[in-house]
Design a protein around this motif. Structure first.
Motif, PDB file in Angstrom:
ATOM      1  N   SER A  67      41.308 -41.719  37.823  1.00 43.91           N
ATOM      2  CA  SER A  67      39.872 -41.979  37.718  1.00 43.91           C
ATOM      3  C   SER A  67      39.098 -40.676  37.810  1.00 43.91           C
ATOM      4  O   SER A  67      39.595 -39.658  38.303  1.00 43.91           O
ATOM      5  N   ARG A  68      37.862 -40.697  37.358  1.00 43.27           N
ATOM      6  CA  ARG A  68      37.023 -39.514  37.430  1.00 43.27           C
ATOM      7  C   ARG A  68      36.645 -39.212  38.874  1.00 43.27           C
ATOM      8  O   ARG A  68      36.656 -40.094  39.737  1.00 43.27           O
ATOM      9  N   HIS A  69      36.312 -37.943  39.094  1.00 45.33           N
ATOM     10  CA  HIS A  69      36.007 -37.465  40.449  1.00 45.33           C
ATOM     11  C   HIS A  69      34.628 -36.812  40.421  1.00 45.33           C
ATOM     12  O   HIS A  69      34.407 -35.825  39.723  1.00 45.33           O
ATOM     13  N   GLY A 130      35.622 -44.964  41.261  1.00 42.17           N
ATOM     14  CA  GLY A 130      36.253 -43.662  41.031  1.00 42.17           C
ATOM     15  C   GLY A 130      36.326 -42.865  42.312  1.00 42.17           C
ATOM     16  O   GLY A 130      35.998 -43.360  43.399  1.00 42.17           O
ATOM     17  N   THR A 131      36.743 -41.621  42.188  1.00 39.82           N
ATOM     18  CA  THR A 131      36.896 -40.748  43.358  1.00 39.82           C
ATOM     19  C   THR A 131      35.570 -40.072  43.672  1.00 39.82           C
ATOM     20  O   THR A 131      34.941 -39.478  42.800  1.00 39.82           O
ATOM     21  N   LEU A 378      30.890 -41.152  37.299  1.00 43.27           N
ATOM     22  CA  LEU A 378      32.231 -41.745  37.450  1.00 43.27           C
ATOM     23  C   LEU A 378      32.621 -42.586  36.237  1.00 43.27           C
ATOM     24  O   LEU A 378      33.798 -42.728  35.927  1.00 43.27           O
TER      25      LEU A 378
END
Length: 381
Positions: A67-69, A130-131, A378
């Protein structure tokens, strides 16, 4: 127990910690107590040696693998309170003002309220989005040597580099949402020294007065036009910030004269090039230099990230923010080496002043803006 969604209460808890730079201890305890219940993994560490160690914190709540950060970033240290407050600077106080209810206290604007808004926003962002991480230092208002730079080392070592970073520095001028900083000028300070030979003023032939040479050096530097600015940056400027002789006597030619200049420079220059030019000028007048480069200029070009911020700000305030590179430096000058970074935070009118304050309504709006920004980032918008 303080609710994570109550940004004002969170800001009050942080303001109540007397965290004059370099910050450590209680203010980070307060932050950890806010983040741990939200599922963040907390990494606190001390950097630097000697009597002024710096505490830093990297907190992360991981989403699904791949996942996106997105990272929020900021600082918990503040400048000294100074005198003349209408309330105790480290006792947060809410009171009515002509524009509405205000929260007063050192750090209310720069930048504990932003961090409180980040925490409150994080509480409303589901883990599956997400992160999410927070990059928080205790040394932005000080030398900034053992703060964000040390955090960058930890983040790289752990392999948890974010895709985008938002720094919560106070960027707005008149209204919340009117300005976003997509870049910053670089900063260099240079100490200039001219050695002479002391003696009695009645016998100048037996002495060597360093002051005229320093004055001539400073006059040449002051007359130096560095540039006319660029598309995104103001003209670079050089300012004389200190002049010392250390001579208490009226009839003594001093042995040494010292000056200091500060240069804020755009992306037409590098710190090393400017230091070299200053050194050449100093040598012409028999002087030596000691430069300290605090940061290089950077620009996050207008694009998807700034568009994302502008849309979130307009959705909550109705304002189309100005994209700017004006003003001083921030830790974005270091974080830009990790990922694209932009600064956005409260109205900056009272930062570093007595009776520093943020509008309570602005703080609530900031939470909503930060939430929108994080969710959009995210989602990869």
């Amino acid at each position: 127990m303080t609710k994570a969604s109550d940004a004002v209460a969170l800001a009050e808890a942080l303001i109540a910690c007397e965290s004059v730079t370099p910050a450590h201890g209680p203010v980070f305890d307060a932050l950890e107590a806010m983040l741990a219940p939200l599922g963040f993994e907390i990494h606190r560490f001390i950097a630097g040696e000697g009597s002024d160690p710096v505490e830093n914190c990297f907190a992360i709540r991981r989403g699904a693998e791949g996942s996106r950060h997105f990272a929020f970033a900021g600082h918990l240290d503040v400048v000294p309170a100074g005198e003349g407050w209408n309330s105790r600077p480290f006792t947060p106080e809410r009171r009515q003002a002509p524009g509405g209810e205000m929260l007063f206290g050192r750090g209310a604007v720069d930048m504990k309220s932003s961090i409180a808004a980040m925490v409150a926003a994080a509480a409303e962002i589901p883990g599956e989005a997400g992160t999410l991480s927070m990059i928080i230092t205790g040394d932005e208002e000080g030398p900034a040597i053992h703060g964000t730079r040390a955090l960058i080392g930890l983040i790289r070592e752990r392999g948890e580099v974010p895709d985008l970073i938002l720094v919560g520095e106070p960027t707005c001028v008149a209204k919340l949402g009117d300005m976003v900083k997509i870049g910053r000028r670089g900063s260099i300070n240079v100490w200039l020294t001219v050695e002479g030979r002391e003696g009695h003023v009645a016998y100048p032939q037996r002495a060597d007065n360093p002051i005229p040479r320093l004055v001539a050096m400073l006059a040449e530097l002051d007359a130096w036009v560095l540039d006319q600015g660029t598309e995104w940056f103001e003209p670079s400027n050089l300012e004389i910030t200190e002049l010392q002789v250390g001579n208490p006597a009226h009839n003594v030619i001093p042995p040494r004269a010292v000056g200091r200049i500060s240069i804020r420079f755009n992306d037409l220059h590098t710190g090393a090039e400017l230091a070299h030019k200053v050194s050449e000028i100093a040598q012409k007048h028999g002087g030596t230099v000691e430069p300290i480069i605090s940061g290089e200029p950077f620009l996050t070009p207008p694009g998807p990230f700034s568009k994302l911020l502008a849309e979130a700000i307009k959705a909550e305030t109705g304002i189309d923010p100005e994209l700017s590179t004006s003003g001083g430096t921030s830790d974005a000058r270091f974080l830009k080496d990790l990922a694209p970074v932009i600064d956005f935070g409260p109205v900056n009118a009272t930062m570093h002043k007595r009776d520093e304050a943020i509008a309570v309504e602005d703080l609530a709006t900031l939470v909503r803006i930060y939430r929108r920004i994080a969710l959009a980032a995210l989602e990869g918008k």
